[in-house]
Scaffold this motif. Structure first.
Motif, PDB file in Angstrom:
ATOM      1  N   UNK B  81       0.965  -1.122  -0.055  1.00  0.00           N
ATOM      2  CA  UNK B  81      -0.138  -0.043   0.140  1.00  0.00           C
ATOM      3  C   UNK B  81       0.907   1.305   0.067  1.00  0.00           C
ATOM      4  N   UNK B  82       0.259   2.217  -0.417  1.00  0.00           N
ATOM      5  CA  UNK B  82       0.920   3.719  -0.418  1.00  0.00           C
ATOM      6  C   UNK B  82       0.204   4.477   0.591  1.00  0.00           C
ATOM      7  N   UNK B  83       0.724   5.575   0.932  1.00  0.00           N
ATOM      8  CA  UNK B  83      -0.023   6.629   1.890  1.00  0.00           C
ATOM      9  C   UNK B  83      -1.167   6.980   1.472  1.00  0.00           C
ATOM     10  N   UNK B  84      -1.112   7.325  -0.140  1.00  0.00           N
ATOM     11  CA  UNK B  84      -2.640   7.850  -0.732  1.00  0.00           C
ATOM     12  C   UNK B  84      -2.548   7.025  -1.827  1.00  0.00           C
ATOM     13  N   UNK B  85      -3.928   7.176  -2.600  1.00  0.00           N
ATOM     14  CA  UNK B  85      -4.195   6.545  -3.827  1.00  0.00           C
ATOM     15  C   UNK B  85      -5.261   7.111  -4.387  1.00  0.00           C
ATOM     16  N   UNK B  86      -5.077   7.298  -5.882  1.00  0.00           N
ATOM     17  CA  UNK B  86      -6.133   7.929  -6.738  1.00  0.00           C
ATOM     18  C   UNK B  86      -7.236   6.780  -6.969  1.00  0.00           C
ATOM     19  N   UNK B  87      -8.411   7.548  -6.680  1.00  0.00           N
ATOM     20  CA  UNK B  87      -9.523   6.515  -6.899  1.00  0.00           C
ATOM     21  C   UNK B  87     -10.135   6.640  -8.199  1.00  0.00           C
ATOM     22  N   UNK B  88     -11.019   6.015  -8.564  1.00  0.00           N
ATOM     23  CA  UNK B  88     -11.615   5.695 -10.155  1.00  0.00           C
ATOM     24  C   UNK B  88     -11.908   7.090 -10.683  1.00  0.00           C
ATOM     25  N   UNK B  89     -12.175   8.054 -10.044  1.00  0.00           N
ATOM     26  CA  UNK B  89     -12.502   9.470 -10.529  1.00  0.00           C
ATOM     27  C   UNK B  89     -11.241  10.299 -10.463  1.00  0.00           C
ATOM     28  N   UNK B  90     -10.130   9.771 -10.131  1.00  0.00           N
ATOM     29  CA  UNK B  90      -8.987  10.575 -10.254  1.00  0.00           C
ATOM     30  C   UNK B  90      -8.755  11.446  -8.943  1.00  0.00           C
ATOM     31  N   UNK B  91      -9.341  11.448  -7.940  1.00  0.00           N
ATOM     32  CA  UNK B  91      -9.103  12.083  -6.762  1.00  0.00           C
ATOM     33  C   UNK B  91      -8.466  11.117  -5.737  1.00  0.00           C
ATOM     34  N   UNK B  92      -7.583  12.112  -5.150  1.00  0.00           N
ATOM     35  CA  UNK B  92      -6.586  11.371  -4.254  1.00  0.00           C
ATOM     36  C   UNK B  92      -7.186  11.129  -2.809  1.00  0.00           C
ATOM     37  N   UNK B  93      -7.081   9.662  -2.511  1.00  0.00           N
ATOM     38  CA  UNK B  93      -7.730   9.501  -1.013  1.00  0.00           C
ATOM     39  C   UNK B  93      -6.746   8.958  -0.308  1.00  0.00           C
ATOM     40  N   UNK B  94      -6.790   9.157   1.246  1.00  0.00           N
ATOM     41  CA  UNK B  94      -5.598   8.663   1.896  1.00  0.00           C
ATOM     42  C   UNK B  94      -5.838   7.033   2.426  1.00  0.00           C
ATOM     43  N   UNK B  95      -4.785   6.411   2.297  1.00  0.00           N
ATOM     44  CA  UNK B  95      -4.677   5.046   2.469  1.00  0.00           C
ATOM     45  C   UNK B  95      -4.074   4.819   3.866  1.00  0.00           C
ATOM     46  N   UNK B  96      -2.965   4.673   3.842  1.00  0.00           N
ATOM     47  CA  UNK B  96      -2.083   4.500   4.924  1.00  0.00           C
ATOM     48  C   UNK B  96      -1.999   5.810   5.653  1.00  0.00           C
ATOM     49  N   UNK B  97      -1.926   6.917   5.149  1.00  0.00           N
ATOM     50  CA  UNK B  97      -2.260   8.298   5.705  1.00  0.00           C
ATOM     51  C   UNK B  97      -3.645   8.490   6.097  1.00  0.00           C
ATOM     52  N   UNK B  98      -3.708   9.069   7.245  1.00  0.00           N
ATOM     53  CA  UNK B  98      -5.072   9.501   7.954  1.00  0.00           C
ATOM     54  C   UNK B  98      -5.708  10.951   7.249  1.00  0.00           C
TER      55      UNK B  98
END
Lengths: 276, 528
Positions: B81-98
């Motif tokens: 996993x990464x700290x953030x991830x791009x969702x299907x709409x291209x928006x950046x969502x936190x993953x390991x980051x809060x």
């Protein structure tokens, strides 16, 4: 009985080849469509009265492309083979004439190397060095294909060199070049012609195979092998895309094999003696 | 008599062959072989509910995420996993980051998920994140575009500080790339037993570039997946991959050939994901060639491209036209047809006339006795695209030639400078300045044609200095449109990425980055 069968085989081969060559040469008249014109609205159409063999993924008429592709394939294969035969005849005759000389020894070693080298790999090396094109593919063909003719010519010349006619010519003071071109080479023509006819079938298959791999003619030129390669991706849903080039390849190779067999039965003295 | 001797064995042989062939007939209902049995009859019946099998063109060659592309595969199958991830709409969502917050123009603070931990159970704290990113910086060259201007430090156990060399950088966007996968820097990655990541699945067995097996990570910090095991299998040949998913031997098959779409659509066993990727199929022109130094010639080439037709012919309709490079990125979708709003052959012809390339009697455009020619190099699955472009440019009177071959031929031609044009598709998802300067700044790695335009350089400079998101977005669009007008490259459409998914698998998410979004916790098997 066997002689009649040979005639039938030869006749069938010649008739089939005439039919195929005629269809290919009269391509523009038989199928007046443009072999290169794309039509996005007519993609992958099934065979119909308008398109007898259907259309390909670009909406191009397959029959038209098959016939025009035949021109490319047959003319290029014929030219390549002619070049290979001429080179093979000349070098083989010289090697036979000067048997045991440095030229003969060197030539035979070159032939050994070329025979050991897979043709497909050689064609790929040529394509990697000079780029992919039909000309480069034919170049690879000529470079490799002459060896069979040279070996055959050499052996025939070696055999004929000790014949009484050649001895007589030599005693009469005829020059070596005249002996070569007037006495020896004509004796090799028949068997070489038979071999060439068989080889033409093989050559068509080899060029189609290499074009299938993308090493031969480049788009948009129609060529049987590249047409098969293009059609492969649509084979499961539109199998008709392979019909034209596959049929013409099979029939052309069959025609050349029949001609070769018929000629062999008529020309080859050993075969003639065997079949009585 | 002799003939009879031959004919009878031949007949027997024929009967044997026919009998042998009949054995390959499909088993029909009611036949003995089709009788009900308690034995499992196929992989889908017996293993499907527990094991997800993914057939891919290529899988990881190593376990260490700093090795080329390994992090991409590890992210794709839910191991990393990464700290953030791009969702299907291209928006950046936190993953390991809060959460992430820009403290000032050159400083960000990133808070980590409080319960995040590695497979081993070790807590994911700020020190571990810094160690991971620094290890990647040291060992993975591919991460450099994303973190070379960033400096990481731990403020406290759960807060990471990121200092940027340039003002107003989008740090979460940069830290969403798969190269920034977070791994335990203290672990070694020489074997399955020693590696330590954070994903929902942990690797249990691995054969490089053959097969990777994974099972649920029992220490996972988030919601656990339903499917117990995942197998990532390498099947290089695309036709074999297709057969694999159609036969039920795999449940997801990646990178299907475009030409197989019609066949796959007709199959009941699979559904297709054909979301175009965030990259643009682009014709790069060599501006060192005299003929392409005239902007009118380049614009004529762009106007004479019928993109709708290209998409039908070369992508089986599975994409959409874009006339500007950046617009395959969902965040810049408004710029898709900002320039070259339609296919206009007349306008293209007029531009060539103005440039002095006029039609001769044979329908070829000539200038100073030379024909206007273009040799387009293509590779991979782009042969049909090249052939269609060739046909369209020929309609304009250009002598177009296509050379289709290995990518190495393009590389060689680029090194020697002996090329007119080639097709390539770079990713358009990322920080706009990094992307655009990489393509159009004189020193950009993707500026193959040698484009050097004063206004573009000035706009790029402004983009690098822009202080707020809105002005950065506006400036990126301005650069994008200006470059499209100058046409050093011709944008065509986003490359289609086709994934075949078994119908008994539910929860697959269409994503513009399918190569790193294969597995999610919601995937589950259902009755077909």
């Amino acid at each position: 009985m066997n002689s009649r069968r040979a005639s039938y085989t030869l006749g069938f081969g010649v008739a089939l080849l005439a039919l195929l060559a005629g269809s290919v040469l009269a391509a523009s008249w038989l199928s007046p469509n443009d072999p290169l014109a794309m039509n996005v609205g007519a993609r992958l159409q099934q065979p119909s009265m308008e398109h007898w063999l259907g259309t390909d993924r670009f909406g191009r008429d397959i029959l038209t492309r098959t016939l025009h592709g035949g021109q490319t394939t047959l003319i290029s294969c014929g030219l390549a083979l002619l070049s290979a035969v001429l080179i093979g005849l000349l070098l083989g005759a010289l090697a036979g004439m000067f048997h045991g000389s440095l030229f003969d020894i060197a030539l035979m070693r070159i032939i050994d190397v070329l025979l050991a080298f897979p043709f497909m790999v050689f064609a790929m090396v040529i394509a990697a060095l000079f780029g992919t094109s039909l000309f480069h593919l034919l170049l690879a063909v000529v470079v490799v294909w002459w060896v069979g003719f040279a070996r055959l010519t050499r052996s025939l010349v070696l055999q004929a060199k000790n014949s009484t006619t050649v001895d007589a010519a030599r005693v009469l003071g005829t020059s070596k070049s005249v002996i070569l071109f007037r006495e020896l080479l004509p004796q090799a023509f028949g068997p070489v012609l038979v071999l060439a006819t068989f080889e033409l079938g093989n050559l068509i298959l080899a060029i189609a195979a290499l074009s299938f791999l993308g090493l031969g003619s480049q788009p948009p030129s129609p060529e049987w092998g590249s047409m098969l390669a293009d059609g492969r991706a649509h084979f499961m849903t539109s199998p008709h895309v392979l019909l034209g080039p596959a049929l013409w390849i099979i029939l052309t190779v069959l025609a050349f094999n029949c001609i070769g067999e018929g000629l062999r039965d008529r020309i080859d003295p050993y075969e003639k003696a065997r079949i009585g | 008599m002799n003939r009879k001797k031959i004919i009878w064995p031949m007949l027997v042989l024929l009967i044997l062959i026919l009998a042998g062939c009949s054995g390959n007939q499909p088993v029909t209902e009611g036949s003995e072989s089709a009788a009900p049995t308690n034995e499992p009859t196929s992989q889908t019946d017996s293993k499907a509910p527990e094991e997800l099998i993914i057939a891919d063109q290529e899988i990881a060659a190593a376990l260490d995420p700093v090795q080329p592309l390994t992090s991409s595969y590890l992210v794709a199958i839910g191991a990393g996993e990464t700290l953030f991830k791009a969702d299907a709409e291209g928006k950046i969502q936190p993953i390991l980051a809060d959460s992430a917050e820009a403290v000032d123009a050159a400083t960000w603070e990133i808070r980590l998920k409080p319960n995040a931990q590695f497979w081993s159970g070790k807590k994911l704290d700020a020190e571990a994140v810094v160690a991971s990113l620094e290890r990647s910086r040291e060992l993975d060259k591919q991460i450099m575009p994303y973190i070379q201007d960033l400096t990481f430090s731990a403020i406290d156990e759960s807060t990471l500080q990121v200092k940027t060399a340039r003002a107003n950088m989008d740090v979460p966007l940069n830290l969403s790339s798969y190269q920034t996968l977070i791994h335990n820097a203290e672990a070694s990655y020489d074997s399955v037993e020693h590696m330590d990541l954070t994903g929902m699945y942990a690797v249990t067995a691995f054969e490089p570039q053959k097969r990777m097996e994974l099972a649920i990570n029992e220490n996972y910090w988030g919601p656990k997946p339903t499917i117990a095991r995942v197998v990532h299998e390498q099947i290089s040949d695309e036709q074999t991959r297709m057969l694999s998913v159609l036969s039920g031997n795999s449940h997801i098959a990646q990178k299907m050939p475009v030409s197989a779409i019609s066949q796959l659509q007709a199959e009941e066993a699979v559904t297709l994901s054909t979301t175009p990727a965030s990259n643009t199929q682009t014709v790069y022109l060599n501006l060192n060639r005299l003929k392409f130094q005239d902007v009118k010639v380049r614009q004529a080439l762009a106007w004479s491209v019928n993109r709708e037709e290209l998409i039908v012919q070369a992508a089986e309709g599975q994409s959409f036209p874009v006339t500007t490079w950046l617009s395959s990125n969902p965040a810049f979708a408004e710029a898709r047809n900002a320039v070259y709003t339609r296919y206009d052959l007349d306008r293209a012809g007029q531009l060539l006339d103005e440039a002095g390339w006029v039609l001769d009697g044979s329908g070829v455009r000539m200038k100073d006795g030379e024909p206007l020619s273009i040799k387009l190099m293509t590779w991979g699955g782009d042969r049909a695209l090249g052939e269609t472009l060739q046909y369209q440019w020929t309609q304009l009177g250009i002598q177009a030639e296509v050379q289709h071959g290995d990518y190495s031929l393009i590389e060689t031609a680029r090194e020697s400078g002996e090329w007119d044009a080639f097709i390539e598709a770079w990713s358009t998802f990322g920080e706009p300045f990094t992307l655009l300067s990489g393509q159009y700044a004189p020193t950009g790695g993707g500026n193959y044609g040698g484009f050097d335009d004063a206004k573009t350089n000035e706009l790029l400079q402004q983009l690098s200095e822009a202080s707020d998101e809105a002005s950065r977005h506006a400036l990126a669009l301005e650069v994008n449109a200006h470059v499209a007008e100058q046409a050093p490259v011709i944008s065509l459409y986003p490359r289609s990425q086709i994934t075949a998914i078994s119908r008994n698998l539910e929860g697959f998410v269409d994503h513009f980055r399918p190569f790193e979004n294969l597995v999610n916790e919601n995937l589950k098997f259902v009755s077909p």
